[in-house]
Enzyme design. Structure first.
Site, PDB file in Angstrom:
ATOM      1  N   CYS A   1      33.022  46.211  77.634  1.00 49.27           N
ATOM      2  CA  CYS A   1      31.904  46.339  76.694  1.00 49.27           C
ATOM      3  C   CYS A   1      31.167  45.014  76.555  1.00 49.27           C
ATOM      4  O   CYS A   1      31.810  43.984  76.323  1.00 49.27           O
ATOM      5  CB  CYS A   1      32.441  46.693  75.309  1.00 49.27           C
ATOM      6  SG  CYS A   1      32.261  48.384  74.910  1.00 49.27           S
TER       7      CYS A   1
ATOM      8  N   CYS B   1      31.871  43.227  68.188  1.00 48.04           N
ATOM      9  CA  CYS B   1      32.078  44.516  67.544  1.00 48.04           C
ATOM     10  C   CYS B   1      33.507  44.585  67.018  1.00 48.04           C
ATOM     11  O   CYS B   1      34.435  44.166  67.689  1.00 48.04           O
ATOM     12  CB  CYS B   1      31.806  45.592  68.584  1.00 48.04           C
ATOM     13  SG  CYS B   1      32.486  47.166  68.195  1.00 48.04           S
TER      14      CYS B   1
ATOM     15  N   CYS C   1      37.186  47.467  68.840  1.00 41.05           N
ATOM     16  CA  CYS C   1      38.361  47.263  69.710  1.00 41.05           C
ATOM     17  C   CYS C   1      38.864  45.831  69.537  1.00 41.05           C
ATOM     18  O   CYS C   1      38.067  44.913  69.405  1.00 41.05           O
ATOM     19  CB  CYS C   1      37.980  47.430  71.176  1.00 41.05           C
ATOM     20  SG  CYS C   1      37.433  49.075  71.608  1.00 41.05           S
TER      21      CYS C   1
ATOM     22  N   CYS D   1      29.330  52.177  74.474  1.00 42.82           N
ATOM     23  CA  CYS D   1      30.666  51.929  73.921  1.00 42.82           C
ATOM     24  C   CYS D   1      31.659  52.519  74.907  1.00 42.82           C
ATOM     25  O   CYS D   1      31.532  53.689  75.273  1.00 42.82           O
ATOM     26  CB  CYS D   1      30.791  52.594  72.547  1.00 42.82           C
ATOM     27  SG  CYS D   1      32.453  52.554  71.877  1.00 42.82           S
TER      28      CYS D   1
ATOM     29  N   GLN E   1      42.444  64.684  64.970  1.00 38.97           N
ATOM     30  CA  GLN E   1      42.844  63.502  65.746  1.00 38.97           C
ATOM     31  C   GLN E   1      41.681  63.060  66.637  1.00 38.97           C
ATOM     32  O   GLN E   1      41.002  63.916  67.215  1.00 38.97           O
ATOM     33  CB  GLN E   1      44.068  63.816  66.612  1.00 38.97           C
ATOM     34  CG  GLN E   1      45.321  64.158  65.819  1.00 38.97           C
ATOM     35  CD  GLN E   1      45.981  62.952  65.165  1.00 38.97           C
ATOM     36  OE1 GLN E   1      45.633  61.796  65.427  1.00 38.97           O
ATOM     37  NE2 GLN E   1      46.940  63.209  64.290  1.00 38.97           N
TER      38      GLN E   1
ATOM     39  N   GLU F   1      47.843  70.367  52.211  1.00 39.50           N
ATOM     40  CA  GLU F   1      46.775  69.407  52.496  1.00 39.50           C
ATOM     41  C   GLU F   1      45.904  69.264  51.250  1.00 39.50           C
ATOM     42  O   GLU F   1      45.635  70.247  50.559  1.00 39.50           O
ATOM     43  CB  GLU F   1      45.964  69.944  53.689  1.00 39.50           C
ATOM     44  CG  GLU F   1      44.588  69.383  53.873  1.00 39.50           C
ATOM     45  CD  GLU F   1      44.535  67.888  54.192  1.00 39.50           C
ATOM     46  OE1 GLU F   1      45.324  67.402  54.993  1.00 39.50           O
ATOM     47  OE2 GLU F   1      43.679  67.217  53.589  1.00 39.50           O
TER      48      GLU F   1
ATOM     49  N   ASP G   1      52.868  63.864  58.251  1.00 34.99           N
ATOM     50  CA  ASP G   1      51.826  63.147  59.016  1.00 34.99           C
ATOM     51  C   ASP G   1      50.817  62.551  58.027  1.00 34.99           C
ATOM     52  O   ASP G   1      49.661  62.972  57.968  1.00 34.99           O
ATOM     53  CB  ASP G   1      51.150  64.119  59.998  1.00 34.99           C
ATOM     54  CG  ASP G   1      50.158  63.427  60.922  1.00 34.99           C
ATOM     55  OD1 ASP G   1      50.097  62.178  60.905  1.00 34.99           O
ATOM     56  OD2 ASP G   1      49.445  64.126  61.661  1.00 34.99           O
TER      57      ASP G   1
ATOM     58  N   CYS H   1      50.468  56.789  62.035  1.00 33.89           N
ATOM     59  CA  CYS H   1      49.567  55.901  62.783  1.00 33.89           C
ATOM     60  C   CYS H   1      49.701  54.463  62.289  1.00 33.89           C
ATOM     61  O   CYS H   1      48.874  53.622  62.611  1.00 33.89           O
ATOM     62  CB  CYS H   1      48.121  56.380  62.641  1.00 33.89           C
ATOM     63  SG  CYS H   1      47.574  56.457  60.938  1.00 33.89           S
TER      64      CYS H   1
HETATM   65  C1  LIG Z   1      46.764  61.593  59.501  1.00 29.31           C
HETATM   66  S1  LIG Z   1      45.997  63.030  58.885  1.00 29.31           S
HETATM   67  C2  LIG Z   1      46.980  64.254  59.676  1.00 29.31           C
HETATM   68  C3  LIG Z   1      46.376  65.621  59.792  1.00 29.31           C
HETATM   69  C4  LIG Z   1      47.031  66.580  60.764  1.00 29.31           C
HETATM   70  N1  LIG Z   1      48.452  66.581  60.662  1.00 29.31           N
HETATM   71  C5  LIG Z   1      46.565  66.357  62.186  1.00 29.31           C
HETATM   72  O1  LIG Z   1      47.357  65.996  63.057  1.00 29.31           O
HETATM   73  O2  LIG Z   1      45.369  66.537  62.455  1.00 29.31           O
HETATM   74  C6  LIG Z   1      46.514  63.012  57.205  1.00 29.31           C
HETATM   75  C7  LIG Z   1      46.013  64.160  56.371  1.00 29.31           C
HETATM   76  O3  LIG Z   1      46.622  64.067  55.082  1.00 29.31           O
HETATM   77  C8  LIG Z   1      45.680  64.407  54.081  1.00 29.31           C
HETATM   78  N2  LIG Z   1      46.213  63.803  52.831  1.00 29.31           N
HETATM   79  C9  LIG Z   1      46.097  62.529  52.399  1.00 29.31           C
HETATM   80  N3  LIG Z   1      46.846  62.327  51.289  1.00 29.31           N
HETATM   81  C10 LIG Z   1      47.462  63.508  51.026  1.00 29.31           C
HETATM   82  C11 LIG Z   1      48.395  63.939  50.020  1.00 29.31           C
HETATM   83  N4  LIG Z   1      48.830  63.108  49.077  1.00 29.31           N
HETATM   84  N5  LIG Z   1      48.824  65.207  50.073  1.00 29.31           N
HETATM   85  C12 LIG Z   1      48.375  66.072  51.018  1.00 29.31           C
HETATM   86  N6  LIG Z   1      47.502  65.718  52.002  1.00 29.31           N
HETATM   87  C13 LIG Z   1      47.052  64.460  51.997  1.00 29.31           C
HETATM   88  C14 LIG Z   1      44.366  63.884  54.616  1.00 29.31           C
HETATM   89  O4  LIG Z   1      43.281  64.567  54.039  1.00 29.31           O
HETATM   90  C15 LIG Z   1      44.515  64.185  56.127  1.00 29.31           C
HETATM   91  O5  LIG Z   1      44.018  65.459  56.424  1.00 29.31           O
END
Ligand SMILES: C[S@@+](CC[C@H](N)C(=O)[O-])C[C@H]1O[C@@H](n2cnc3c(N)ncnc32)[C@H](O)[C@@H]1O
Length: 459
Positions: free
Chosen positions: A82, A88, A91, A168, A292, A342, A390, A417
């Site tokens: 880039c 930027c 990255c 990009c 994702q 969620e 997650d 992550c």
């Molecule tokens: C890293 S993303 C993972 C989403 C999904 N598992 C995927 O792989 O696409 C985290 C998710 O948790 C939700 N979130 C954040 N805090 C939360 C909470 N306290 N309870 C429930 N969901 C929550 C966010 O809105 C988001 O959609």
């Protein structure tokens, strides 16, 4: 220039020049060297480099410096693809060979487990990309005006100054086509970007999404005003220039914050959501829902979750932080029952839609914070064999981890992550009686310092 041995007591001062050997990397992707016994952090430096730096800040236990000259580059250093790589903030590792990036990401995960969790765990070989370019499906671009020209891109590292982006290497090419068209149409119509300082102007952010499977686009304009000026003209000009567009949305954010989205979103034109495919499943994604960012690696990540969960068809699974239901639905064929939780309402609606879209039954998606919904599920007598976690970067609330531990759920598959919050949460679960099977890192974000992990824990 100075190569003398400096004792910890001797304070390094801003403006001084030093030569340092870089031997490590922080989780933000900055090189780590030493001046005497003082740690010094150097952006854009990599292990193996010998660099001359100018100190820009100095504290008791560490200093930061900027490269003024690369005296001897590491043999793993390469020229970034880039043109704006050093300005930027997107990255951090573009100047590193991809295999070296993978080595340091695995090391980052190992360090987090030893340093934060004080655990000796098996960290498996990181799963990298065959072609680590053009992988991102989402762009969140701040927008501004310089010399009467609309600019749109990323914030320069550690600033709120926008670096205009015409190309990009990590964004899908359709995103760049859309971004160029947005800039020229806004300029043509004289629709003003928002100015953070004066709090005047209209457009704050432009959020783009590409469907890799359908080669289609969604764009969301985040405005500082409830009304969107010249909305019709904008729509007509954009769809004429970018025929791949299938959805144009408007989100209103009048607050004085760094948060991108406000609460209100409406579709101005086209579909309510973008459709993309992971494996054999289709997913509808609405403007504010999480999906994702790297669809190629998402397939690999979800296969790893499937492997770690090792379902037999008899288990009840709770998919906590489920977003639009992707992970749960991906492994649902091997489960007896699935509950997803969620907090974002639109994402829960997407998740229900996605279950129907794929003909999956025996699933329930509940809206609310996982730490609040899970106790309700328990009270209602819902059974559970496997919990999928997650969470966002900050990790899980301890009350949720405590509830799950007290319930003695046999298996937890934790997707994260952020190795630091992951290590903290895993340490807690181990204290509560869980054992770590293994940690599988997956490179979802090539050329950046970020890394995703799947961890399996059993009682
Ligand atoms: C890293 S993303 C993972 C989403 C999904 N598992 C995927 O792989 O696409 C985290 C998710 O948790 C939700 N979130 C954040 N805090 C939360 C909470 N306290 N309870 C429930 N969901 C929550 C966010 O809105 C988001 O959609």
């Amino acid at each position: 220039m100075d190569r003398k041995i400096v004792s910890t007591k001797e304070r390094i001062k801003s403006g001084e020049e030093h030569e340092v050997e870089i031997h490590g990397l922080t989780h933000d992707g900055e090189g780590v060297g030493r001046i005497g016994s003082l740690a010094v952090f150097v952006p854009d430096a990599m292990p193996g480099d010998s660099v001359r730096i100018r100190i820009i800040s100095s504290k008791k236990s560490y200093a930061r410096g900027l490269i003024t000259q690369i005296v001897q580059p590491s043999s793993q250093r390469k020229t970034p693809l880039c043109p704006v790589a050093t300005n930027c903030g997107g990255c951090q590792l573009q100047y590193m060979e991809y295999e070296t990036q993978l080595f340091w990401k695995k090391r980052q995960v190992e360090d987090a487990f030893t340093r934060i969790a004080k655990l000796n765990v098996e960290v498996r070989k990181i799963k990298g990309m065959e072609d680590p370019a053009g992988y991102r499906n989402k762009g969140q671009f701040p927008i501004g005006m310089v010399n009467n020209q609309v600019i749109m891109g990323f914030y320069r590292k550690r600033t709120h100054e926008i670096v205009d982006l015409d190309a990009c290497m990590i964004q899908h090419p359709l995103t760049m086509k859309l971004s160029l068209a947005v800039k020229s149409v806004l300029h043509e119509l004289g629709i003003e970007p928002y100015n953070e300082k004066t709090r005047q102007g209209v457009i704050r952010h432009v959020v783009t999404r590409v469907s890799f499977s359908e080669d289609t686009l969604m764009v969301t304009f985040v405005t500082n005003t409830a009304k969107f000026p010249q909305q019709e003209e904008l729509i007509q000009k954009l769809i004429a220039q970018v025929p791949e567009l299938v959805s144009i949305a408007h989100n209103i954010n009048t607050s004085d914050t760094n948060v991108i989205f406000g609460d209100k979103t409406k579709i101005l034109w086209g579909q309510a959501n973008l459709i993309d495919t992971i494996g054999y499943l289709k997913f509808a994604i609405s403007p504010r829902s999480f999906f994702q960012v790297n669809p190629v690696q998402t397939h690999i990540l979800y296969d790893e979750v499937k492997k770690a969960a090792a379902l037999t068809g008899a288990e009840t699974v709770w998919d906590l932080y489920c977003g639009i239901g992707t992970i749960g639905l991906y492994i649902a064929e091997d489960a007896s029952e699935l509950y997803g939780v969620e907090e974002v309402k639109e994402a829960v609606e997407d998740a229900r839609h996605n279950a129907r879209l794929n003909g999956i039954t025996d699933v329930q998606f509940l809206c609310g914070k996982a730490e609040q919904v899970v106790p309700d599920l328990i009270e209602q007598g819902a059974k559970v064999d496997v919990v999928l976690l997650d969470p966002p970067r900050k990790g899980c609330e301890v009350e949720l981890l405590s509830t799950i531990s007290q319930l003695e759920v046999p298996k937890i598959v934790y997707v994260s992550c952020n190795p630091s919050s992951l290590a903290r949460d895993v340490a807690y679960l181990v204290e509560q009686g869980y054992e770590v099977g293994y940690v599988q890192p997956v490179d979802m974000f090539p050329h950046t310092s970020h890394v995703e992990c799947v961890v399996v824990l059993e009682r």
